[in-house]
Write an enzyme that holds these catalytic residues in place. Sequence first.
Site, PDB file in Angstrom:
ATOM      1  NE  ARG A 108      -3.573   2.681   2.474  1.00 27.41           N
ATOM      2  CZ  ARG A 108      -3.354   3.580   3.546  1.00 27.41           C
ATOM      3  NH1 ARG A 108      -2.725   2.874   4.707  1.00 27.41           N
ATOM      4  NH2 ARG A 108      -4.103   4.358   3.129  1.00 27.41           N
ATOM      5  CG  HIS A 153      -0.483   8.907   3.381  1.00 23.15           C
ATOM      6  ND1 HIS A 153      -1.137   7.251   3.620  1.00 23.15           N
ATOM      7  CD2 HIS A 153      -0.501   9.245   4.400  1.00 23.15           C
ATOM      8  CE1 HIS A 153      -0.739   7.337   4.540  1.00 23.15           C
ATOM      9  NE2 HIS A 153      -0.495   8.386   5.744  1.00 23.15           N
ATOM     10  CG  ASN A 198      -4.179   7.915   4.646  1.00 26.50           C
ATOM     11  OD1 ASN A 198      -3.856   6.673   5.284  1.00 26.50           O
ATOM     12  ND2 ASN A 198      -3.466   8.306   5.766  1.00 26.50           N
ATOM     13  CD  GLU A 199      -4.527   7.673   9.179  1.00 28.79           C
ATOM     14  OE1 GLU A 199      -4.983   6.407   9.964  1.00 28.79           O
ATOM     15  OE2 GLU A 199      -4.114   8.831   9.736  1.00 28.79           O
ATOM     16  CG  ASN A 339      -5.063   3.628   8.426  1.00 32.64           C
ATOM     17  OD1 ASN A 339      -4.738   2.858   7.830  1.00 32.64           O
ATOM     18  ND2 ASN A 339      -4.550   4.602   7.984  1.00 32.64           N
ATOM     19  CE1 TYR A 341      -0.436   2.434  13.387  1.00 28.65           C
ATOM     20  CE2 TYR A 341      -1.911   3.728  12.365  1.00 28.65           C
ATOM     21  CZ  TYR A 341      -0.844   3.052  12.348  1.00 28.65           C
ATOM     22  OH  TYR A 341       0.177   3.813  11.204  1.00 28.65           O
ATOM     23  CD  GLU A 413      -1.466   3.808   8.376  1.00 20.72           C
ATOM     24  OE1 GLU A 413      -1.314   4.217   9.079  1.00 20.72           O
ATOM     25  OE2 GLU A 413      -1.674   5.044   7.258  1.00 20.72           O
ATOM     26  CD  GLU A 469       5.509   7.584  11.199  1.00 19.50           C
ATOM     27  OE1 GLU A 469       4.596   8.386  11.722  1.00 19.50           O
ATOM     28  OE2 GLU A 469       5.504   6.543  10.959  1.00 19.50           O
TER      29      GLU A 469
END
Length: 510
Positions: A108, A153, A198-199, A339, A341, A413, A469
């Site tokens: 991805r 993204h 993305n998000e 995603n 976590y 993710e 990040e």
Amino acid sequence: MAGRARARRLMLAGALLLLLGLLDLPWATAAVRRSDFPASFLFGTATSSYQIEGAYLEGNKSLSNWDVFTHIPGRIEDGSTGDTADDHYHRFEDDVELMHSLGTNAYRFSISWARILPRGRFGQVNPEGIAFYNKLIDSLLLKGIEPFVTLAHYDIPQELVDRYGAWLSTEVQRDFGYLADVCFAAFGDRVKHWATFNEPNVAMTKGYMLGTYPPGRCSPPFGSCAQGNSDAEPYVATHNVVLSHATAVEIYKRKYQRKQKGMIGIVMAAFWFVPLTDTPVDRMATERALAFSVPWYLDPIVYGDYPPEMRQLLGSKLPTFSPVEKRKLGYKLDFIGINHYTTLYVKDCMFTSGCPSGQDIQYALAAYTGERNGIPIGPPTAMPLFFDVPDGIEKMVTYIMKRYNNLPMFITENGYAQGGVGYNQVEDWLDDQSRIQYLDGYLTKLAKVIRDGADVRGYFIWSLIDNFEWTYGYTLRFGLHYVDYQTQERKPKSSALWYKRFLQSLHEAQ
């Protein structure tokens, strides 16, 4: 001399024993096996363009919002940028070889909008950008790795921010549709999985409510930004994202899907929430917090309107969909990307006091925390508010399965952050037993929820390699492979060896 020689022999013997014993270490035999998942299941790794590509001014690429934002002093924790990042733009073939060595069957990644369309729809398609992604896609397919592509993204050409305010303008819907059309035409003959965003629930909240992501807009109590309105702009920006997604889906369904035979969906950040106390008010607050996260976007995309939980609290702050927009939302997505976590506690702020001001779920009249009575909800990671709570992935998938009629899902993710004190040498990063424990626990729970009927079709570890990040810069490392940012050398961590052995277990079981 004899003593030194003996010590050297002991060191060599110890190293040899460690090498020979790798497969007997506790992490080598996972509690979960590849054979616990369907044979057609996609197992891969994930990255994004800004976080790994670098080459930010090469190949006729223009500046993106993140290129500009990271160069503003004080925005990034360590003062770094993604100008070079992992230099993936020049080293993508080596990185594809890393994926191949793991035995993954999918990858991805995201398209850099500013690399494909430097000026959005106001300029030409950039042939060098098209050529780069063509080479990447072809390299993946040669190794038997399926490309899973995200169109946006977090990044957008800065030109569109300057021209009309990006996500605050309806103009962005035309631009995003144009990007999607160009990408479907150029890559869709080989790409069978597309994600529009993305998000967006993170990007719009942090960009327009908290002000910590570009364009850095907010108002008190969320922050002291130079401009913005946290009370209104997040909902306007979200509305344009939802309709931009719908625009891309309509283009794909009408022009490309029948011939290209692919799928299109969206990827959401999906925290799981549990009540801080077993009381009716905290249980209701948890439901509100959940509705203000994933359903904020998925309810209009799937059902045509914002969640009733949000309408009840926000009223006219939430935009409405016109009949034309509702027709556009009639073109449905094919999958939901998750995603996931971590899990957090949620407490009520509607009937109780003592809630912090300025959290991103403030308007849900709820607040979150990672602790109860001073005890963390799970083992902490280096990422603030990210804890190791494997049950959360089972609960989150179940929630989405029930709310959206078990639409196909992908875990796009899932990963573990290293960082902080105690990382003084490269070996400290390479020996990532906590990441192995984390991945093993989450995959075990994912296998269980699939056995219980959830239509989950793939899983991607964040990330293939350590990378930039976002506001944490290079202070956190999520990679299966360590990156020396001075030399760009990649080294496999213990988790890379674990993932490789996990993927090999399918053949051993047969």
